[in-house]
Design an enzyme around this catalytic site. Structure first.
Site, PDB file in Angstrom:
ATOM      1  N   ALA A 106      -0.014   4.289   6.984  1.00  0.00           N
ATOM      2  CA  ALA A 106       0.055   5.740   7.152  1.00  0.00           C
ATOM      3  C   ALA A 106      -1.322   6.366   7.330  1.00  0.00           C
ATOM      4  O   ALA A 106      -1.436   7.530   7.710  1.00  0.00           O
ATOM      5  CB  ALA A 106       0.760   6.377   5.949  1.00  0.00           C
ATOM      6  N   ASN A 157       0.822  -1.205   0.000  1.00  0.00           N
ATOM      7  CA  ASN A 157       0.000   0.000   0.000  1.00  0.00           C
ATOM      8  C   ASN A 157       0.859   1.258   0.000  1.00  0.00           C
ATOM      9  O   ASN A 157       1.156   1.807  -1.048  1.00  0.00           O
ATOM     10  CB  ASN A 157      -0.951  -0.005   1.197  1.00  0.00           C
ATOM     11  N   ASP A 158       1.292   1.715   1.163  1.00  0.00           N
ATOM     12  CA  ASP A 158       2.033   2.976   1.228  1.00  0.00           C
ATOM     13  C   ASP A 158       3.306   2.959   0.392  1.00  0.00           C
ATOM     14  O   ASP A 158       3.725   3.988  -0.141  1.00  0.00           O
ATOM     15  CB  ASP A 158       2.393   3.296   2.683  1.00  0.00           C
ATOM     16  N   VAL A 159       3.933   1.798   0.257  1.00  0.00           N
ATOM     17  CA  VAL A 159       5.211   1.720  -0.439  1.00  0.00           C
ATOM     18  C   VAL A 159       5.076   1.885  -1.952  1.00  0.00           C
ATOM     19  O   VAL A 159       6.072   2.025  -2.661  1.00  0.00           O
ATOM     20  CB  VAL A 159       5.904   0.372  -0.111  1.00  0.00           C
TER      21      VAL A 159
END
Length: 423
Positions: free
Chosen positions: A386, A345-347
């Site tokens: 996040a 996701n965030d990466v």
């Protein structure tokens, strides 16, 4: 039997070598599994040798605790999903810090009951170890709760840093009075304040920073164990704690550097710059497994982006030579026909490079958004650690294949075989 204490110390030395060699082998996913076994063997040796220490008592109670802990750890280790391993690491690390804090509490209360204080050095190290261990315990539990989705990713209120500093100051002052007087009410107040510091310090930290935070708490746990090992005059605890503390500190620095962060900014600042993040336009566009299979079958270049650490991939049996580092794969995305994102996701969120006001701005990411087509396998429309929306999911060249990761991949493989004639 004067040879018995010498045998115990020799066993501790061998155990320390196994700890160091085990950590060394954990540096590579190829040898990580054997490294865990080596370190585990060292821990077993140290534990067995401790029972031969002169003056040991309450052995039946200790054996009962060891058996109970082993059964619980074995059961939970077998039960936990690979994707939940970070949460488990955080929780177990907290237990290590809690053990160090418990040693400090028992020793301080024992000194208080006896009315005879040991040397100032022992008292100071007992208090410092208890403080660090308490912070690691509650901080790790909060980190676990955030990673497991049981708490909000970030909890803030006005004047939070000042309030946290005051609570920490109270813990330090009570620790000083504990060293000077060994009064039980002061000792209890010290532990309450120390436990509160760990909670308050971790609550405002965003989920994307959790890997760095867990690594830091791991280092703190090692330090606390080393201090309490000195209090107990136990060489195994001193050596193991120092090794874990040193390794954890180096790992924390490396992780913070890799995420383009400083440790101070993780603990005392917000992730990235301040301001209002840009609104994400568009909508998530679903796709069926059959359509994804057709897209992949006729693609010349396909990149699979799993949302797991390299060590977990190695543990799951993925050949290490199939895993490519971020710096090596990023230049390949513009010429990639299909990127298949599984769980990450965030990466893979492009706002880390495009929006200075985003909480994750500056974090290194995979440039999946530059692919010609992107398929994201995801359970639902939730956010990452996040706690922000992922702009990649709303991009024109992205389609969402909703469902459980393992089930969706199995369905996708079956559809690919049908497209390819069963081969």
């Amino acid at each position: 039997m004067s040879w018995l204490p010498l045998l115990v110390k020799a066993s501790y030395f061998v155990a320390a070598l196994l700890f160091i060699l085990g950590i060394k082998r954990m540096a590579s996913p190829v040898t990580a599994r054997s490294g865990i076994r080596w370190a585990g063997a060292g821990m077993v040796l140290a534990t067995v040798a401790t029972f031969a220490t002169p003056g040991m008592h309450n052995i039946p109670l200790i054996l009962a605790a060891v058996v109970l802990g082993t059964v619980v750890a074995w059961w939970s280790g077998k039960r936990v999903a690979m994707t939940d391993m970070p949460q488990m690491v955080a929780l177990y690390n907290g237990l290590g810090g809690g053990s160090a804090a418990a040693i400090g509490a028992v020793e301080l209360l024992r000194y208080s009951d006896l009315g005879v204080a040991p040397s100032q050095t022992v008292l100071v190290l007992a208090v410092v170890g208890a403080l660090i261990g308490s912070v690691s315990l509650t901080g790790s539990v909060i980190a676990w709760a955030k990673l497991d989705g049981r708490l909000d990713r970030r909890f803030t209120f006005p004047g939070q840093q000042v309030f946290n500093a005051l609570v920490f100051l109270v813990a330090v002052v009570l620790g000083v009075f504990t060293v000077l007087g060994l009064q039980q009410p002061v000792i209890i107040g010290f532990f309450v304040a120390a436990l509160a510091v760990g909670i308050l310090m971790t609550l405002p930290i965003g989920g994307a920073d959790m890997p760095v935070v867990i690594s830091l708490y791991n280092a703190l746990t090692g330090l606390a164990v080393a201090f309490e090992g000195y209090v107990l005059q136990n060489e195994a605890l001193i050596i193991a704690g120092m090794v874990v503390g040193a390794a954890g500190t180096m790992l924390t620095q490396l992780m913070a550097k890799a995420m383009n962060r400083s440790i101070a900014s993780v603990l005392f600042g917000s992730f990235g710059a301040t301001g209002e993040a840009k609104e994400i336009a568009g909508a998530q566009k679903p796709i069926e497994a059959g359509d994804v299979a057709a897209m992949m079958a006729y693609a010349e270049r396909v990149v699979i982006v799993p949302g797991h650490m390299n060590v977990l991939l190695a543990e799951a049996g993925v050949p290490y030579d199939l895993i490519t580092d971020m710096d090596d794969i990023n230049p390949e995305f513009p010429t990639t026909d299909v990127s298949l994102v599984i769980g990450a996701n965030d990466v893979v969120n492009p706002v880390a490079k495009t929006d200075p006001a985003s909480p994750i701005y500056g974090m290194p990411i995979l440039d999946v958004s530059l692919s010609k087509n992107t398929i994201v396998i995801k359970r639902g429309k939730g956010t990452g650690f996040a706690g922000i929306e992922n702009a990649l999911f709303y991009a024109d060249n992205t389609r969402m294949l909703y469902g459980d990761g393992a089930a969706a991949v199995a369905e996708l493989i079956a559809e690919l075989k049908s497209v390819d004639g069963g081969h």
